[in-house]
Scaffold this motif. Structure first.
Motif, short mmCIF file in Angstrom:
data_model
loop_
_atom_site.label_atom_id
_atom_site.label_comp_id
_atom_site.label_asym_id
_atom_site.label_seq_id
_atom_site.Cartn_x
_atom_site.Cartn_y
_atom_site.Cartn_z
N ASP A 1 -4.15 -15.82 6.21
CA ASP A 1 -4.27 -15.42 4.81
C ASP A 1 -3.04 -15.90 4.05
N SER B 1 -1.57 -13.70 1.15
CA SER B 1 -0.78 -12.53 1.56
C SER B 1 0.60 -12.95 2.05
N ASP C 1 3.80 -11.46 0.29
CA ASP C 1 4.79 -10.72 1.07
C ASP C 1 6.17 -11.37 0.98
#
Length: 453
Positions: free
Chosen positions: A193, A196, A200
């Motif tokens: 992903d 993400s 992050d």
């Protein structure tokens, strides 16, 4: 480039407008034919107006006229690779401007910290990415630290890539075997992903228009390509991250902290040599995957932490920072005494490179090439069996031609190999004549420790 226009062109345009004002719609082609007769009947004075219009327009779009020699020179200025020199110069200028811009950003950050709570409180983020192949990343790690707090955060993830370009599998496998050891696609492991991962990373690094990430100069291209790969399917932009040379950061910090001191006179190349020493390479554990593979030294987590520890170890003494295990230096480092002046700090390293000696004329450091050349020569001398002239350990008995064993002309018998040497003061320039194959084999056995008397 637009074609050059002449005086008749502007007369033709005016002729077309006049016809249109009289109610006659004509095309450019028709105007060109119809205006030719009236153009021929104009005097030179009447034509001068249109000539000035053409000259002014051409100079604006094409530039001032060039001599024939200048035109030939402009066409012939190319590099050996066939690239126009003006393009090369423009690219070099762009790189220099980008470097100056980055230097200003670093200096502003350091000066703001100095005016605030202090340079030792500034938070830095070091990044490293391992790659499968060119633009395809397999691992990402970022470590946050400050000189006073030490390393206080690390973000790490393995990146799953489902498929590599055609023909890249072999290079990816070779890279894996030589460097990171991670399984290659289609058996790659990690997070697939990409959105993400970028989210992050952005959250971990912190807010701001552009988050500054520092990495080694040889890793800048990998980091930029890796972030661009993660960003290609996302709406967020990897350009929100500013990738900066870590050596430039060290260099600017050192100049600012030690300004006006003997240690302040340091070069970019000297800083590169210091960071390349990597004194903590055997003491920092990597991620679980690399620890299992015994590849900690090439793990992105280990690399970013080691760089952080090296920064802290270099500047902590200046700010009086009390070092704590696992925070300011590796927890696995044995017999570390925070109060002792370590060999890894700048002052010790600078003295090791003969700072301030009379033979240092152009730089306070030896160049990396000179240093490695000296070390290579020293290593070869250490393995040279003739360095000490202890011929007895080879079963050689000197046939002395005079009372002095080391006269200029001496002959030696050595295991069925006869050769003569000219022993001069310069032992590195021994002139030998011998049975080359047998002597080479003997010398290799001595170096390998397999020679038997």
């Amino acid at each position: 480039m637009a074609p050059k226009k002449n005086a008749y062109f502007y007369y033709m345009i005016e002729f077309q407008r006049n016809q249109k004002a009289r109610g006659h719609e004509i095309s450019i082609a028709e105007a060109s034919t119809m205006a030719s007769n009236s153009w021929k009947n104009l005097t030179d004075v009447e034509k001068e107006k249109y000539k000035k219009m053409a000259k002014a327009e051409n100079e604006k779009t094409i530039g001032p006229p060039k001599s024939q020699a200048a035109c030939v020179a402009a066409r012939s200025v190319y590099t050996a690779q066939g690239i126009p020199l003006r393009m090369v110069e423009a690219e070099e200028k762009r790189k220099l401007e980008a470097k100056n811009e980055v230097n200003q950003i670093i200096r502003k950050m350091l000066l703001d910290g100095k005016r605030g709570l202090g340079i030792d409180t500034i938070q830095f983020s070091f990044i490293h990415m391992n790659m499968f192949f060119e633009n395809f990343p397999c691992e990402l790690a970022v470590s946050k630290f400050s000189i006073d707090r030490g390393v206080f955060g690390t973000y790490h993830t393995l990146i799953k890539v489902d498929k590599l370009p055609l023909g890249a599998a072999f290079e990816a496998k070779t890279q894996s075997e030589k460097v990171h050891g991670l399984p290659v696609p289609p058996s790659a492991i990690g997070n697939d992903d990409h959105y993400s991962i970028l989210y992050d990373l952005r959250t971990f690094v912190g807010t701001g228009l552009k988050a500054m990430l520092f990495c080694r100069p040889e890793d800048i291209e990998n980091v930029k390509n890796g972030l661009a790969y993660l960003d290609k399917d996302c709406e967020s932009s990897s350009e929100n991250f500013l990738i900066i040379d870590i050596v430039e950061l060290f260099y600017q910090m050192h100049k600012l902290i030690f300004a006006g001191q003997p240690l302040g006179d340091v070069t970019y190349g000297a800083v590169k040599i210091i960071l390349d020493r990597d004194p903590f390479d055997s003491f920092v554990k990597g991620c679980e995957e690399h620890d299992t593979l015994d590849r900690n030294v090439n793990c992105s987590v280990s690399i970013t932490k080691r760089l952080a520890y090296q920064f802290i170890d270099t500047f902590a003494k200046t700010f009086g920072t009390v070092k704590q295990s696992g925070v300011h230096y590796p927890a696995t480092l044995q017999n570390f005494k925070p109060t002792k002046e370590e060999d890894t700090d700048v002052e010790s390293l600078m003295h090791e490179f003969h700072i301030g000696t009379s033979d240092e004329t152009s730089s306070c450091y030896e160049s990396e090439a000179t240093y490695e050349s000296k070390m290579t020569k020293q290593n070869l001398n250490d393995t040279n069996p003739f360095k000490t002239h202890d011929w007895s350990k080879f079963g050689a008995r000197p046939k002395q031609t005079s009372q002095d064993r080391y006269e200029d002309e001496s002959e030696f018998d050595c295991a069925n190999t006869s050769f003569a040497t000219d022993l001069s003061d310069d032992e590195d320039n021994l002139n030998m004549s011998f049975q080359a194959a047998k002597f080479k084999k003997l010398l290799q056995e001595v170096r390998d420790g397999t020679w038997k008397k």
